[in-house]
Design a protein around this motif. Structure first.
Motif, PDB file in Angstrom:
ATOM      1  N   LYS A   1      74.763  27.703  28.243  1.00 53.60           N
ATOM      2  CA  LYS A   1      74.187  26.764  29.238  1.00 53.60           C
ATOM      3  C   LYS A   1      73.083  27.808  30.129  1.00 53.60           C
ATOM      4  O   LYS A   1      72.148  27.247  30.516  1.00 53.60           O
ATOM      5  CB  LYS A   1      75.202  25.932  29.963  1.00 53.60           C
ATOM      6  N   ARG A   2      73.787  28.676  30.668  1.00 56.78           N
ATOM      7  CA  ARG A   2      72.983  29.576  31.706  1.00 56.78           C
ATOM      8  C   ARG A   2      71.698  30.257  31.115  1.00 56.78           C
ATOM      9  O   ARG A   2      70.515  30.217  31.645  1.00 56.78           O
ATOM     10  CB  ARG A   2      73.830  30.671  32.075  1.00 56.78           C
ATOM     11  N   MET A   3      71.785  30.553  29.694  1.00 55.76           N
ATOM     12  CA  MET A   3      70.708  31.002  29.136  1.00 55.76           C
ATOM     13  C   MET A   3      69.457  30.126  28.778  1.00 55.76           C
ATOM     14  O   MET A   3      68.372  30.273  29.042  1.00 55.76           O
ATOM     15  CB  MET A   3      70.959  31.541  27.778  1.00 55.76           C
ATOM     16  N   ARG A   4      69.910  28.839  28.654  1.00 55.93           N
ATOM     17  CA  ARG A   4      68.871  27.840  28.717  1.00 55.93           C
ATOM     18  C   ARG A   4      68.302  27.516  29.580  1.00 55.93           C
ATOM     19  O   ARG A   4      66.947  27.225  29.727  1.00 55.93           O
ATOM     20  CB  ARG A   4      69.710  26.556  28.104  1.00 55.93           C
ATOM     21  N   LEU A   5      69.082  27.496  30.909  1.00 58.23           N
ATOM     22  CA  LEU A   5      68.597  27.248  32.217  1.00 58.23           C
ATOM     23  C   LEU A   5      67.556  28.302  32.540  1.00 58.23           C
ATOM     24  O   LEU A   5      66.499  28.206  33.181  1.00 58.23           O
ATOM     25  CB  LEU A   5      69.767  26.965  33.145  1.00 58.23           C
ATOM     26  N   TYR A   6      67.955  29.508  32.298  1.00 60.06           N
ATOM     27  CA  TYR A   6      67.253  30.888  32.496  1.00 60.06           C
ATOM     28  C   TYR A   6      65.854  30.542  31.993  1.00 60.06           C
ATOM     29  O   TYR A   6      64.826  30.856  32.559  1.00 60.06           O
ATOM     30  CB  TYR A   6      68.038  32.016  32.125  1.00 60.06           C
ATOM     31  N   ILE A   7      65.886  30.242  30.628  1.00 58.61           N
ATOM     32  CA  ILE A   7      64.466  30.219  29.751  1.00 58.61           C
ATOM     33  C   ILE A   7      63.868  29.181  30.306  1.00 58.61           C
ATOM     34  O   ILE A   7      62.376  28.945  30.372  1.00 58.61           O
ATOM     35  CB  ILE A   7      64.809  30.042  28.215  1.00 58.61           C
ATOM     36  N   ALA A   8      64.267  27.802  30.635  1.00 60.58           N
ATOM     37  CA  ALA A   8      63.546  26.861  31.203  1.00 60.58           C
ATOM     38  C   ALA A   8      62.912  27.049  32.519  1.00 60.58           C
ATOM     39  O   ALA A   8      62.054  26.629  32.806  1.00 60.58           O
ATOM     40  CB  ALA A   8      64.670  25.544  31.355  1.00 60.58           C
ATOM     41  N   THR A   9      63.490  28.269  33.389  1.00 54.20           N
ATOM     42  CA  THR A   9      62.781  28.431  34.651  1.00 54.20           C
ATOM     43  C   THR A   9      61.967  29.449  34.521  1.00 54.20           C
ATOM     44  O   THR A   9      61.674  30.089  35.469  1.00 54.20           O
ATOM     45  CB  THR A   9      64.115  28.494  35.756  1.00 54.20           C
ATOM     46  N   ARG A  10      61.912  30.057  33.587  1.00 56.33           N
ATOM     47  CA  ARG A  10      60.834  31.244  33.235  1.00 56.33           C
ATOM     48  C   ARG A  10      59.608  31.057  32.474  1.00 56.33           C
ATOM     49  O   ARG A  10      59.473  31.490  31.359  1.00 56.33           O
ATOM     50  CB  ARG A  10      61.520  32.532  32.938  1.00 56.33           C
ATOM     51  N   ARG A  11      58.964  29.829  32.782  1.00 56.52           N
ATOM     52  CA  ARG A  11      58.064  29.231  31.756  1.00 56.52           C
ATOM     53  C   ARG A  11      56.896  30.215  31.679  1.00 56.52           C
ATOM     54  O   ARG A  11      56.138  30.161  30.581  1.00 56.52           O
ATOM     55  CB  ARG A  11      57.319  27.950  32.452  1.00 56.52           C
ATOM     56  N   TRP A  12      56.606  31.347  32.544  1.00 55.85           N
ATOM     57  CA  TRP A  12      55.849  32.340  32.251  1.00 55.85           C
ATOM     58  C   TRP A  12      56.075  33.512  31.388  1.00 55.85           C
ATOM     59  O   TRP A  12      55.063  34.356  31.369  1.00 55.85           O
ATOM     60  CB  TRP A  12      55.108  32.627  33.732  1.00 55.85           C
ATOM     61  N   TYR A  13      57.191  33.842  31.010  1.00 60.10           N
ATOM     62  CA  TYR A  13      57.596  34.798  30.620  1.00 60.10           C
ATOM     63  C   TYR A  13      57.109  34.941  28.876  1.00 60.10           C
ATOM     64  O   TYR A  13      57.354  33.762  28.322  1.00 60.10           O
ATOM     65  CB  TYR A  13      59.165  34.912  30.331  1.00 60.10           C
TER      66      TYR A  13
END
Length: 291
Positions: free
Chosen positions: A126-138
């Motif tokens: 869950k935390r990784m999904r949230l991390y990816i969702a909030t790093r759209r520019w990566y």
């Protein structure tokens, strides 16, 4: 360093790579996960011998990759850095993100990296999904998200994770239950198989090198017999078997056929409690683990 100091210790290798990388250096990928408690990140290739270079983000520094250091040209912002044993490290989610994109040639190994981070309770699905969702520019976020689709919480070793993916993808059996308790009809614990397909009544077990010990092997035989008494057939796999997927799949089908002829008296135990997210939230002061 004094000549007598050996770099056979993986933490020593990480320290030496970091020390020579300049003031902006941040350890990331497997090395950061190792320093934060990820025991399965041993800095070695799948052969267990080849050393992997230490990934270092240098944030504009002029240091170049060397035999033991891999310079990654990705900036790690200050809010994603944590100091561990005096070494600047990318936080768990960022370190795992970088490790997965370093493995992007093989989505299975990306998932194994995530499984290992989950096993060490460094982060969660869950935390990784949230991390990816909030790093759209990566860069590579879609590739990492694809690898995360294969990942699963609950695995206890990289090889167990590789067996699970074979089970799920190559055999087409879908995602098994991972390390769930199995009881007999009287409520006595039979065992905790690595993998379990409750519909086919087949359990999967990865036997590591320590299973060659006579006492451990004797325990394995008794364990398989105990599962069989309650109706579960066991598929046991060793490291070499994972290279020959059709062989493992054939064993799975044979076990399914045998299980269909057995009376089913086993009872599935409850899901693990607390969940990984509850453990992490309590650790971070965001919640309390209920008992």
């Amino acid at each position: 360093m004094p000549a007598g100091v050996s770099d056979d210790l993986v933490e020593q290798r990480i320290l030496e790579s970091f020390a020579g990388a300049g003031p902006t250096a941040v350890v990331t990928g497997w090395a950061s996960l190792r320093l934060q408690g990820g025991g399965h990140f041993d800095g070695l290739g799948r052969d267990g011998k080849t050393r992997r270079p230490v990934p270092i983000a240098i944030d504009g520094g002029r240091v170049r990759s060397s035999g033991g250091r891999l310079v990654v040209r990705h900036t790690v912002p200050p809010d994603e850095v944590v100091v561990v044993h005096g070494i600047g490290c990318a936080k768990a989610e960022r370190a795992l993100f970088d490790e997965m994109r370093l493995r992007q040639h093989d989505p299975r190994e990306m998932a194994v990296a995530a499984d290992s981070a989950f096993a060490a309770q460094l982060t969660s699905h869950k935390r990784m999904r949230l991390y990816i969702a909030t790093r759209r520019w990566y860069r590579d976020k879609r590739i990492v998200a694809g690898g995360l689709d294969l990942a699963c919480e609950g695995s206890r070793s990289p090889q167990e994770g590789r067996l699970r993916i074979l089970w799920e993808v190559d055999a087409g059996w879908g995602r098994p239950l991972v390390n769930r308790e199995v009881y007999d009809e009287h409520g006595i614990l039979v065992g905790i198989p690595d993998l379990l397909d409750p519909r086919r009544c087949v359990a999967g077990e990865y036997a590591g090198g320590d299973h060659r010990d006579p006492q451990v092997h004797q325990n394995d035989v008794a364990r398989a017999a105990a599962f069989r008494r309650v109706g579960l057939e066991v598929v046991e796999v060793v490291g070499r078997d994972l290279r020959y997927r059709p062989l493992v799949i054939a064993r799975m089908k044979e076990a399914e056929a045998r299980a269909a002829m057995l009376p089913q008296t086993w009872v599935l135990g409850p899901p693990p409690s607390p969940t990984l997210d509850e453990i992490l939230d309590a650790r971070d002061g965001k919640g309390v683990i209920s008992t």
